[in-house]
Scaffold this active site. Structure first.
Site, PDB file in Angstrom:
ATOM      1  N   HIS A  64     -13.320 -21.349 -83.789  1.00 32.36           N
ATOM      2  CA  HIS A  64     -14.171 -20.885 -82.847  1.00 32.36           C
ATOM      3  C   HIS A  64     -15.469 -21.631 -83.007  1.00 32.36           C
ATOM      4  CE1 HIS A  64     -15.754 -17.813 -80.203  1.00 32.36           C
ATOM      5  NE2 HIS A  64     -16.853 -18.554 -80.778  1.00 32.36           N
ATOM      6  N   GLU A  65     -16.158 -21.537 -84.067  1.00 33.07           N
ATOM      7  CA  GLU A  65     -17.356 -22.177 -84.552  1.00 33.07           C
ATOM      8  C   GLU A  65     -17.419 -23.693 -84.158  1.00 33.07           C
ATOM      9  OE1 GLU A  65     -19.848 -20.242 -84.437  1.00 33.07           O
ATOM     10  OE2 GLU A  65     -18.323 -18.134 -84.530  1.00 33.07           O
ATOM     11  N   HIS A  68     -17.874 -24.629 -80.708  1.00 28.66           N
ATOM     12  CA  HIS A  68     -19.470 -24.833 -80.395  1.00 28.66           C
ATOM     13  C   HIS A  68     -20.031 -25.934 -80.894  1.00 28.66           C
ATOM     14  CE1 HIS A  68     -19.755 -20.664 -78.940  1.00 28.66           C
ATOM     15  NE2 HIS A  68     -19.202 -20.144 -79.840  1.00 28.66           N
TER      16      HIS A  68
END
Length: 149
Positions: A64-65, A68
């Site tokens: 998820h990170e 980004h």
């Protein structure tokens, strides 16, 4: 586990792109699994997620990170609301939300009862029974259960 090496490995395996910035644990994170900082490109991760939910869930949070991270440096939409982010997160099987941690909201409730009308009150914080009374009949309050702290 060496965090930086693990994140670099996940980045290469799942995204096919290198991760070249800094990664660190951040114990102050409470309701989130990780954070991406666009200003300098580093990532923070919550160590409790790794310790209590295991490596499988933690890997999905790393993905998820990294979504980004990689979208930001490609100049695409890297925020949760952006279509690019949602599509990439789905493609790499990352988590949208962190599952709740066990013991995250484990503060025991204190139970009080009015001695006159038997009205019950649940509170997280202690009530000064000498100062406060029942809101219905103005009767005295009595602490029923005292949880172990």
């Amino acid at each position: 586990m060496k965090l930086t090496d693990y994140v670099k490995q996940v980045s290469l395996e799942d995204f096919g792109r290198p991760f070249i910035h800094h990664v660190q644990w951040n114990r102050r994170l409470r309701s989130t699994g990780g954070r991406f900082f666009p200003k300098d490109g580093h990532l923070d991760f919550n160590p409790k997620v790794y310790q209590e939910l295991g490596l499988d869930v933690f890997r999905k949070i790393v993905r998820h990170e990294l979504c980004h991270y990689h979208l930001y440096f490609q100049g695409k939409g890297y925020q949760h609301k952006d279509r690019d982010f949602k599509e990439l997160l789905k493609a790499v099987d990352g988590l949208r939300f962190v599952p709740s941690l066990p013991n995250s909201n484990s503060k025991p409730l204190k139970l009080y009862r009015c001695q006159s009308c038997q009205q019950r009150y649940q509170r997280k914080r202690r009530i000064d029974t000498k100062r406060y009374r029942c809101g219905l009949c103005r009767g005295k309050l009595l602490l029923i259960n005292q949880p172990e702290d």
